[in-house]
Design a protein around this motif. Structure first.
Motif, PDB file in Angstrom:
ATOM      1  N   LEU A  16       0.851  -1.193   0.000  1.00 11.53           N
ATOM      2  CA  LEU A  16       0.000   0.000   0.000  1.00 11.53           C
ATOM      3  C   LEU A  16       0.879   1.232   0.000  1.00 11.53           C
ATOM      4  N   TYR A  17       0.601   2.160  -0.889  1.00  9.89           N
ATOM      5  CA  TYR A  17       1.200   3.491  -0.782  1.00  9.89           C
ATOM      6  C   TYR A  17       0.084   4.416  -0.320  1.00  9.89           C
ATOM      7  N   GLY A  18       0.073   4.743   0.952  1.00  9.22           N
ATOM      8  CA  GLY A  18      -1.068   5.471   1.488  1.00  9.22           C
ATOM      9  C   GLY A  18      -2.282   4.556   1.407  1.00  9.22           C
ATOM     10  N   ASP A  19      -3.289   5.002   0.679  1.00  8.89           N
ATOM     11  CA  ASP A  19      -4.477   4.165   0.520  1.00  8.89           C
ATOM     12  C   ASP A  19      -4.409   3.318  -0.738  1.00  8.89           C
ATOM     13  N   LEU A  20      -3.450   3.656  -1.608  1.00 11.97           N
ATOM     14  CA  LEU A  20      -3.416   3.005  -2.909  1.00 11.97           C
ATOM     15  C   LEU A  20      -2.750   1.633  -2.836  1.00 11.97           C
ATOM     16  N   PRO A  21      -3.509   0.577  -3.158  1.00 11.45           N
ATOM     17  CA  PRO A  21      -2.859  -0.730  -3.198  1.00 11.45           C
ATOM     18  C   PRO A  21      -2.110  -0.903  -4.517  1.00 11.45           C
ATOM     19  N   ALA A  22      -0.811  -0.590  -4.523  1.00 13.86           N
ATOM     20  CA  ALA A  22      -0.023  -0.718  -5.754  1.00 13.86           C
ATOM     21  C   ALA A  22       0.098  -2.181  -6.134  1.00 13.86           C
ATOM     22  N   VAL A  23       0.205  -3.053  -5.130  1.00 16.30           N
ATOM     23  CA  VAL A  23       0.189  -4.494  -5.343  1.00 16.30           C
ATOM     24  C   VAL A  23      -0.829  -5.033  -4.372  1.00 16.30           C
ATOM     25  N   GLY A  40       1.928  -6.128 -18.129  1.00 19.60           N
ATOM     26  CA  GLY A  40       0.831  -5.261 -17.705  1.00 19.60           C
ATOM     27  C   GLY A  40       1.088  -3.823 -18.097  1.00 19.60           C
ATOM     28  N   PRO A  41       0.042  -3.012 -18.100  1.00 23.48           N
ATOM     29  CA  PRO A  41       0.177  -1.611 -18.512  1.00 23.48           C
ATOM     30  C   PRO A  41       0.910  -0.778 -17.455  1.00 23.48           C
ATOM     31  N   ASN A  42       1.172   0.482 -17.759  1.00 22.91           N
ATOM     32  CA  ASN A  42       1.811   1.388 -16.802  1.00 22.91           C
ATOM     33  C   ASN A  42       1.008   1.417 -15.504  1.00 22.91           C
ATOM     34  N   GLY A  43       1.738   1.379 -14.413  1.00 22.89           N
ATOM     35  CA  GLY A  43       1.077   1.520 -13.129  1.00 22.89           C
ATOM     36  C   GLY A  43       0.405   0.254 -12.618  1.00 22.89           C
ATOM     37  N   ALA A  44       0.663  -0.876 -13.303  1.00 25.15           N
ATOM     38  CA  ALA A  44       0.021  -2.124 -12.890  1.00 25.15           C
ATOM     39  C   ALA A  44       0.578  -2.631 -11.566  1.00 25.15           C
ATOM     40  N   GLY A  45       1.784  -2.214 -11.252  1.00 19.41           N
ATOM     41  CA  GLY A  45       2.402  -2.680  -9.999  1.00 19.41           C
ATOM     42  C   GLY A  45       3.573  -3.622 -10.229  1.00 19.41           C
ATOM     43  N   LYS A  46       4.081  -3.655 -11.460  1.00 15.05           N
ATOM     44  CA  LYS A  46       5.180  -4.571 -11.786  1.00 15.05           C
ATOM     45  C   LYS A  46       6.452  -4.197 -11.030  1.00 15.05           C
ATOM     46  N   THR A  47       6.847  -2.921 -11.152  1.00 16.71           N
ATOM     47  CA  THR A  47       8.063  -2.479 -10.482  1.00 16.71           C
ATOM     48  C   THR A  47       7.918  -2.586  -8.958  1.00 16.71           C
ATOM     49  N   SER A  48       6.746  -2.243  -8.459  1.00 16.44           N
ATOM     50  CA  SER A  48       6.518  -2.357  -7.013  1.00 16.44           C
ATOM     51  C   SER A  48       6.726  -3.795  -6.555  1.00 16.44           C
ATOM     52  N   THR A  49       6.246  -4.738  -7.348  1.00 14.39           N
ATOM     53  CA  THR A  49       6.418  -6.149  -7.005  1.00 14.39           C
ATOM     54  C   THR A  49       7.899  -6.516  -6.942  1.00 14.39           C
ATOM     55  N   ASP A 163      13.665  -5.460 -15.111  1.00 17.30           N
ATOM     56  CA  ASP A 163      12.510  -4.572 -15.195  1.00 17.30           C
ATOM     57  C   ASP A 163      12.539  -3.839 -16.536  1.00 17.30           C
ATOM     58  N   GLU A 164      11.639  -4.223 -17.397  1.00 17.02           N
ATOM     59  CA  GLU A 164      11.542  -3.657 -18.740  1.00 17.02           C
ATOM     60  C   GLU A 164      12.890  -3.601 -19.463  1.00 17.02           C
ATOM     61  N   PRO A 165      13.429  -4.769 -19.786  1.00 22.00           N
ATOM     62  CA  PRO A 165      14.774  -4.803 -20.366  1.00 22.00           C
ATOM     63  C   PRO A 165      14.899  -4.058 -21.687  1.00 22.00           C
ATOM     64  N   THR A 195       7.381  -6.425 -18.559  1.00 24.26           N
ATOM     65  CA  THR A 195       7.352  -5.803 -19.878  1.00 24.26           C
ATOM     66  C   THR A 195       5.959  -5.278 -20.152  1.00 24.26           C
ATOM     67  N   HIS A 196       5.857  -4.294 -21.063  1.00 22.92           N
ATOM     68  CA  HIS A 196       4.522  -4.034 -21.585  1.00 22.92           C
ATOM     69  C   HIS A 196       4.431  -4.381 -23.052  1.00 22.92           C
ATOM     70  N   TYR A 197       5.419  -5.103 -23.535  1.00 23.84           N
ATOM     71  CA  TYR A 197       5.339  -5.570 -24.914  1.00 23.84           C
ATOM     72  C   TYR A 197       4.820  -7.003 -24.938  1.00 23.84           C
TER      73      TYR A 197
ATOM     74  N   ILE B 243      14.333   2.305   2.719  1.00 24.04           N
ATOM     75  CA  ILE B 243      13.613   1.135   2.250  1.00 24.04           C
ATOM     76  C   ILE B 243      12.139   1.448   2.380  1.00 24.04           C
ATOM     77  N   LEU B 244      11.561   1.786   1.241  1.00 15.16           N
ATOM     78  CA  LEU B 244      10.203   2.348   1.261  1.00 15.16           C
ATOM     79  C   LEU B 244       9.140   1.300   1.569  1.00 15.16           C
TER      80      LEU B 244
HETATM   81  N1  LIG Z   1       7.089   5.349  -3.960  1.00 17.06           N
HETATM   82  C1  LIG Z   1       5.801   5.407  -4.302  1.00 17.06           C
HETATM   83  N2  LIG Z   1       4.962   6.211  -3.627  1.00 17.06           N
HETATM   84  C2  LIG Z   1       3.659   6.272  -3.958  1.00 17.06           C
HETATM   85  N3  LIG Z   1       3.092   5.578  -4.958  1.00 17.06           N
HETATM   86  C3  LIG Z   1       3.876   4.768  -5.686  1.00 17.06           C
HETATM   87  C4  LIG Z   1       5.275   4.636  -5.396  1.00 17.06           C
HETATM   88  N4  LIG Z   1       5.800   3.764  -6.274  1.00 17.06           N
HETATM   89  C5  LIG Z   1       4.777   3.373  -7.074  1.00 17.06           C
HETATM   90  N5  LIG Z   1       3.630   3.966  -6.723  1.00 17.06           N
HETATM   91  C6  LIG Z   1       2.313   3.759  -7.362  1.00 17.06           C
HETATM   92  O1  LIG Z   1       2.061   2.376  -7.415  1.00 17.06           O
HETATM   93  C7  LIG Z   1       1.425   2.028  -8.633  1.00 17.06           C
HETATM   94  C8  LIG Z   1       2.209   0.933  -9.318  1.00 17.06           C
HETATM   95  O2  LIG Z   1       3.434   1.463  -9.789  1.00 17.06           O
HETATM   96  P1  LIG Z   1       4.554   0.587 -10.442  1.00 17.06           P
HETATM   97  O3  LIG Z   1       5.718   1.454 -10.681  1.00 17.06           O
HETATM   98  O4  LIG Z   1       4.759  -0.636  -9.649  1.00 17.06           O
HETATM   99  O5  LIG Z   1       3.883   0.188 -11.827  1.00 17.06           O
HETATM  100  P2  LIG Z   1       4.532  -0.544 -13.078  1.00 17.06           P
HETATM  101  O6  LIG Z   1       3.654  -1.686 -13.396  1.00 17.06           O
HETATM  102  O7  LIG Z   1       5.952  -0.828 -12.842  1.00 17.06           O
HETATM  103  O8  LIG Z   1       4.353   0.554 -14.194  1.00 17.06           O
HETATM  104  P3  LIG Z   1       5.327   0.959 -15.412  1.00 17.06           P
HETATM  105  O9  LIG Z   1       4.962   0.069 -16.534  1.00 17.06           O
HETATM  106  O10 LIG Z   1       4.916   2.367 -15.682  1.00 17.06           O
HETATM  107  O11 LIG Z   1       6.720   0.825 -14.947  1.00 17.06           O
HETATM  108  C9  LIG Z   1       1.310   3.298  -9.437  1.00 17.06           C
HETATM  109  O12 LIG Z   1       0.026   3.798  -9.298  1.00 17.06           O
HETATM  110  C10 LIG Z   1       2.310   4.232  -8.799  1.00 17.06           C
HETATM  111  O13 LIG Z   1       1.887   5.562  -8.889  1.00 17.06           O
END
Ligand SMILES: Nc1ncnc2c1ncn2[C@@H]1O[C@H](COP(=O)(O)OP(=O)(O)OP(=O)(O)O)[C@@H](O)[C@H]1O
Ligand SMILES: [Mg+2]
Lengths: 321, 244
Positions: A16-23, A40-49, A163-165, A195-197, B243-244
């Motif tokens: 969770l980032y605040g209220d937003l469940p990124a994953v 998945g598309p931008n913002g799907a949560g791939k990098t967060s994972t 991550d997105e090679p 990837t998003h490809y 470490i976020l």
């Molecule tokens: N440090 C952070 N603080 C707050 N919100 C974040 C943070 N990092 C990511 N998010 C949010 O978490 C969600 C998922 O982001 P993430 O970067 O994991 O997506 P992604 O799938 O990697 O997208 P992309 O294809 O654009 O790289 C997004 O809505 C993003 O705004």
């Protein structure tokens, strides 16, 4: 090389980032020697994972086991055996390519001789030998990407996170990177890539996980993903005439087909079942329309993605490669 | 051994990339030097030149060390290259130690720049060099930790510089660098006693001009307490922010 051991196992992972469940509570596993793609598309949560799995961010809840180690408790142990290629090319701009690689190797405790040998070897493999002594900051985007990948594998990691090679890279470099990834797999490296490809995922990954809005909606091999949806049969016809007026007539005659007029001289016949061609050709012939070409269209992974996720595929980038 | 290789290479990289770069050397040297000249001109004849030395040394360390950490940490955090260090299989403490050791060494070297210049002007015999070295090291460590605390709390390099100036400039006046603490207004004295630099400068005063407010042992003790508190604060903040 693929063994049936689950070397990575993620359970109910949540961030969770605040209220937003990124994953939002995802579970998946990767077998040893396998390439798993997170698509998945931008913002799907791939990098967060990925960030949670490599120790750059703390999960809100859930478990991560990597090679039998609890990655949340013992991340430093995990970091010994993993390599990471981040989405940004974050090497040191003022240092040369060679120095960058040697420095990254030193972080894993590699001795001077060994790291210099490895660095030279990788520079050669990536076609960067000529640029080895230039500052990283002066590299082109593709060169930067390649060096960043080299830096991620210089210590021979058992598990690699990519991550997105190939985002923003030209066709030739993309091909090289893909070959390199497949080569690493041959040597037994387990790989998690995002990837998003769609095409990249299809060509490179053993299994693909569709990720949308923080959730993994489907995982499987390309074939499994394709089988999973009840796809339609499509035949594309090339005609010498426009079919607009005949559309209704044809649909009345063959009620189980749907006809889509594409462009001036072509149309699509869509049906739940296989389409026998000759009755259609006969009708068209009677109307004085010649058919020059008939082509069966296989459902693409893109269709599957759209169907499963309900997301417009144009949100994912499409590249002809 | 592996940890040592990583530690040493992080330190070496910082020295090569940052400490030996002209802009940073100038921060450490030009600023204290111009301040020396200013003081010399202003006070011509009135005071003994050697009385300026402790303050100059303390200032050189403070400014050199804190500005370096703003660069080696905040700048690398910003460009994300810092993630590489966080991903390395070394403990956070090792990483932090490698990062601040560079700044500490830089501070120590900076401290002796004014000494070398003064050496041309006046006779430096009669100085207790052991205490000087001890004081310099302790000031460098506290300044480095202070710089680290600032670097961890901000996102941009300019923020780091601004925030450290917020501490640094008042410290110039409150810690007895150029204004003896017994001449401070009574209201400011308590603040002065809460700043570690006060005790470091006092040690330098004791060793160089043989005139100090506290005993040396007391100062050392207080500074070490400060170091422990600062170290603890840094660790806590780092775990929270990195470490976020
Ligand atoms: N440090 C952070 N603080 C707050 N919100 C974040 C943070 N990092 C990511 N998010 C949010 O978490 C969600 C998922 O982001 P993430 O970067 O994991 O997506 P992604 O799938 O990697 O997208 P992309 O294809 O654009 O790289 C997004 O809505 C993003 O705004
Ligand atoms: Mg991403």
């Amino acid at each position: 090389m693929q063994k049936n051991v689950e070397i990575v196992k993620v359970t109910n992972l949540k961030k969770l980032y605040g209220d937003l469940p990124a994953v939002n509570g995802i579970s998946f596993s990767i077998k040893e020697g396998e390439i798993l793609g997170l698509l998945g598309p931008n913002g799907a949560g791939k990098t967060s994972t990925i960030n949670m799995m490599i120790g750059l961010s703390r999960p809100s809840s859930g478990q991560i086991m990597i090679d039998g180690i609890d990655a949340i408790k013992d991340i430093k142990k995990v970091q010994r055996i993993i390599g990471v290629v981040p989405d940004e090319n974050n090497l040191y701009g003022e240092m040369s390519g060679f120095d960058n690689l040697c420095f990254c190797a030193s972080l894993y405790g590699m001795g001077k001789e060994e790291r210099e040998k490895q660095a030279k070897e990788l520079l050669k493999q990536f076609g960067l030998t000529k640029a080895a002594d230039r500052p990283f900051g002066t590299y082109s985007k593709g060169m930067k990407r390649k060096l960043t990948i080299a830096a991620g594998i210089i210590h021979n990691p058992k598990i690699l996170f990519l991550d997105e090679p190939t985002t923003g890279i030209d066709v030739e470099s993309t091909r090289q990177i893909r070959e390199l990834i497949l080569n690493l797999k041959k040597q037994g490296t387990t790989i998690l890539m995002t990837t998003h490809y769609i095409e990249e995922a299809e060509r490179t990954c053993d299994r693909i996980a569709f990720m949308v809005r923080g959730e993994i909606v489907k995982v499987g091999t390309v074939r499994e993903l394709m089988e999973n949806i009840d796809h339609e049969y499509k035949i594309k016809l090339q005609l010498d005439n426009c079919l607009e007026e005949l559309k209704v007539e044809l649909e009345n005659k063959f009620p189980s087909y749907r006809i889509e007029v594409l462009a001036k001289n072509s149309c699509l016949i869509i049906s739940k079942e296989q389409v026998p061609l000759s009755p259609i050709l006969q009708v068209l012939d009677e109307k004085g329309v010649s058919v020059y070409e008939a082509k069966g269209i296989k459902p693409s992974l893109e269709d599957v993605f759209v169907r499963i996720t309900g997301i417009d595929a144009t949100k994912l980038e499409k590249v002809g490669r | 051994m592996e940890t040592f290789i990583a530690f040493w290479n992080i330190l070496k990289k910082d020295i090569k990339n940052y400490y030996l770069k002209p802009p940073n050397i100038s921060w450490g040297i030009i600023f204290p030097l111009s301040w020396t000249l200013m003081q010399l001109i202003r006070s011509s004849g009135n005071i003994d030149v050697i009385e300026l030395l402790p303050g100059l040394m303390a200032m050189s360390i403070l400014f050199g060390t804190t500005s370096m950490l703003a660069v080696t940490i905040t700048f690398e955090k910003r460009s994300k290259s810092f993630d590489r260090l966080l991903l390395a299989p070394i403990s956070l403490s090792t990483l932090v130690a490698a990062k601040i050791l560079g700044a500490i060494l830089f501070g120590i070297i900076n401290a002796f720049v004014p000494v070398v210049f003064m050496g041309f002007l006046i006779n430096l015999s009669g100085i207790n060099w052991a205490v000087v070295l001890m004081a310099v090291i302790l000031i460098a460590i506290t300044s480095a930790l202070l710089g680290l605390l600032v670097a961890v709390s901000v996102k941009e390099v300019f923020e780091a510089q601004t925030l450290s100036n917020f501490f640094r400039f008042p410290m110039l006046f409150l810690c007895g660098l150029f204004l003896p603490i017994d001449k401070l207004p009574a209201a400011l004295k308590p603040i002065s006693f809460c700043l570690p630099l006060t005790y470091g400068t006092d040690m330098l005063n004791s060793a160089i001009i043989h005139n100090s407010y506290f005993s040396i042992l007391f100062s050392i003790f207080i500074i070490i307490v400060f170091i422990i508190i600062l170290f603890y604060l840094c660790r806590r903040n780092i775990e929270k922010k990195w470490i976020l």
